[in-house]
Scaffold this active site. Structure first.
Site, PDB file in Angstrom:
ATOM      1  N   ASP A 267       0.857  -1.208   0.000  1.00 40.06           N
ATOM      2  CA  ASP A 267       0.000   0.000   0.000  1.00 40.06           C
ATOM      3  C   ASP A 267       0.887   1.251   0.000  1.00 40.06           C
ATOM      4  O   ASP A 267       0.721   2.178  -0.801  1.00 40.06           O
ATOM      5  CB  ASP A 267      -0.883  -0.049   1.254  1.00 40.06           C
ATOM      6  CG  ASP A 267      -2.047   0.929   1.229  1.00 40.06           C
ATOM      7  OD1 ASP A 267      -2.727   1.031   2.256  1.00 40.06           O
ATOM      8  OD2 ASP A 267      -2.259   1.579   0.187  1.00 40.06           O
TER       9      ASP A 267
ATOM     10  N   VAL B  80       1.477  -7.743   6.727  1.00 39.27           N
ATOM     11  CA  VAL B  80       1.021  -7.188   8.021  1.00 39.27           C
ATOM     12  C   VAL B  80      -0.196  -7.942   8.551  1.00 39.27           C
ATOM     13  O   VAL B  80      -0.336  -8.174   9.742  1.00 39.27           O
ATOM     14  CB  VAL B  80       0.679  -5.689   7.840  1.00 39.27           C
ATOM     15  CG1 VAL B  80      -0.097  -5.128   9.013  1.00 39.27           C
ATOM     16  CG2 VAL B  80       1.950  -4.893   7.609  1.00 39.27           C
TER      17      VAL B  80
HETATM   18  N1  APR Z   1       5.382  -5.330  -4.647  1.00 41.58           N
HETATM   19  C1  APR Z   1       4.797  -6.557  -4.533  1.00 41.58           C
HETATM   20  N2  APR Z   1       4.512  -7.127  -3.345  1.00 41.58           N
HETATM   21  C2  APR Z   1       4.843  -6.431  -2.228  1.00 41.58           C
HETATM   22  C3  APR Z   1       5.444  -5.140  -2.277  1.00 41.58           C
HETATM   23  C4  APR Z   1       5.718  -4.609  -3.549  1.00 41.58           C
HETATM   24  N3  APR Z   1       6.278  -3.396  -3.702  1.00 41.58           N
HETATM   25  N4  APR Z   1       5.642  -4.715  -0.983  1.00 41.58           N
HETATM   26  C5  APR Z   1       5.190  -5.694  -0.181  1.00 41.58           C
HETATM   27  N5  APR Z   1       4.718  -6.728  -0.921  1.00 41.58           N
HETATM   28  C6  APR Z   1       4.128  -7.990  -0.468  1.00 41.58           C
HETATM   29  C7  APR Z   1       4.491  -8.454   0.911  1.00 41.58           C
HETATM   30  O1  APR Z   1       5.725  -9.144   0.896  1.00 41.58           O
HETATM   31  C8  APR Z   1       3.332  -9.411   1.187  1.00 41.58           C
HETATM   32  O2  APR Z   1       3.606 -10.681   0.621  1.00 41.58           O
HETATM   33  O3  APR Z   1       2.730  -7.799  -0.432  1.00 41.58           O
HETATM   34  C9  APR Z   1       2.161  -8.789   0.423  1.00 41.58           C
HETATM   35  C10 APR Z   1       1.114  -8.127   1.290  1.00 41.58           C
HETATM   36  O4  APR Z   1       1.736  -7.540   2.406  1.00 41.58           O
HETATM   37  P1  APR Z   1       1.260  -6.108   2.994  1.00 41.58           P
HETATM   38  O5  APR Z   1       1.635  -5.052   2.065  1.00 41.58           O
HETATM   39  O6  APR Z   1       1.742  -6.055   4.396  1.00 41.58           O
HETATM   40  O7  APR Z   1      -0.345  -6.202   2.973  1.00 41.58           O
HETATM   41  P2  APR Z   1      -1.343  -6.995   3.914  1.00 41.58           P
HETATM   42  O8  APR Z   1      -0.728  -8.143   4.594  1.00 41.58           O
HETATM   43  O9  APR Z   1      -2.557  -7.210   3.044  1.00 41.58           O
HETATM   44  O10 APR Z   1      -1.678  -5.918   5.042  1.00 41.58           O
HETATM   45  C11 APR Z   1      -2.405  -4.766   4.681  1.00 41.58           C
HETATM   46  O11 APR Z   1      -0.770  -3.329   5.580  1.00 41.58           O
HETATM   47  O12 APR Z   1       0.330  -1.763   4.375  1.00 41.58           O
HETATM   48  C12 APR Z   1      -0.708  -1.939   5.233  1.00 41.58           C
HETATM   49  O13 APR Z   1      -2.285  -0.253   4.637  1.00 41.58           O
HETATM   50  C13 APR Z   1      -2.019  -1.638   4.589  1.00 41.58           C
HETATM   51  O14 APR Z   1      -3.198  -1.782   6.645  1.00 41.58           O
HETATM   52  C14 APR Z   1      -2.937  -2.447   5.437  1.00 41.58           C
HETATM   53  C15 APR Z   1      -2.129  -3.707   5.691  1.00 41.58           C
END
Ligand code: APR
Length: 172
Positions: A35, A121
C-alpha cells in the site's frame, strides 16, 4: 483471447499493466507494505482520489487511476486480518480476488497484477493464501477469456514458489 496466468517476482509498482491490485486497509488512506509503495510511486493524487470513497469494506474492491505509476489503474482491495481461520478469513480473501477481477472486467481491463493480499502485516498464512488466490484467479480465467494476462506479483521467492505449486496442481 486465451488468458494466461503468470507468476513473477517483482515490485508491483514497476509493472506496466492495465491494473495493479493494492492490498489496502479499510480506510483506503494508505499504509505500509505494498500500500505504501503504491502510494509513494503513484503520488499524492492517488490519495486524493482514494479519499472520495470514504473507505472500503473488507473483501470489496475500488478502482482508481494509476497516476504516476506505469499501471493505468489501481484496484484497491482490503484483505482480512488473519485471526486463526474461524472468522471467514478464507471467504473474505477469496472475495478480494473475485471482486478485484469483477472491477477489472467491468472496466475492460485485460491485464491485472496481484500482490499476495493479507500475507504481510495481516498475517494470513502464505501457503493457504496462495491456494485461495490461485483457485479464484484460475476460476475467473476459466469463466471469462477476456483477460489477457493475470499476474501473481510475488515479492519473494517463497511466495512465487507457493503460487507455482498451487498453479501446477490445477494445470495437472
Ligand atoms: N510489490 C509486490 N509485493 C509487495 C510489495 C511490492 N512493492 N511490498 C510488499 N509486498 C508484499 C508483501 O511481501 C506481502 O507478501 O505484499 C504482500 C502483502 O503484504 P502487505 O503489504 O503487508 O499487505 P497486507 O498483509 O494485506 O496488510 C495490509 O498493511 O500496508 C498496510 O495499509 C495496509 O493496513 C494495510 C495492511
Amino acid at each position: 483471447m486465451v488468458s494466461r496466468i503468470e507468476i513473477v517476482r517483482a515490485d508491483i509498482t514497476t509493472l506496466a499493466v492495465g491494473a495493479i491490485v493494492n492490498a489496502a486497509n479499510s480506510s483506503l488512506l494508505g499504509g505500509g507494505g505494498v500500500d505504501g509503495a503504491i502510494h509513494r510511486s503513484a503520488g499524492p493524487e492517488l490519495l486524493a482520489e482514494c479519499r472520495t470513497f470514504g473507505g472500503c469494506p473488507t473483501g470489496e474492491a475500488r478502482l482508481t487511476a494509476g497516476y504516476n505509476l506505469p499501471a493505468e489503474h489501481v484496484i484497491h482491495t482490503v484483505g482480512p486480518v488473519w485471526q486463526g481461520g474461524g472468522h471467514n478469513e478464507d471467504g473474505l480473501l477469496a472475495s478480494c480476488y473475485t471482486n478485484a477481477l469483477a472491477v477489472a472486467a467491468e472496466n475492460a481491463i485485460r491485464t491485472v497484477a496481484f500482490p499476495s493480499i493479507s500475507t504481510g502485516v495481516y498475517g494470513f498464512p502464505k501457503d493457504r493464501a496462495a491456494g485461495i488466490a490461485v483457485a479464484q484467479v484460475w476460476k475467473a480465467q476459466q469463466a471469462e477469456n477476456q483477460f489477457e494476462r493475470l499476474i501473481f506479483c510475488c515479492f519473494d521467492a517463497e511466495g512465487a514458489e507457493l503460487h507455482h505449486i498451487h498453479l501446477a496442481a490445477l494445470q495437472a
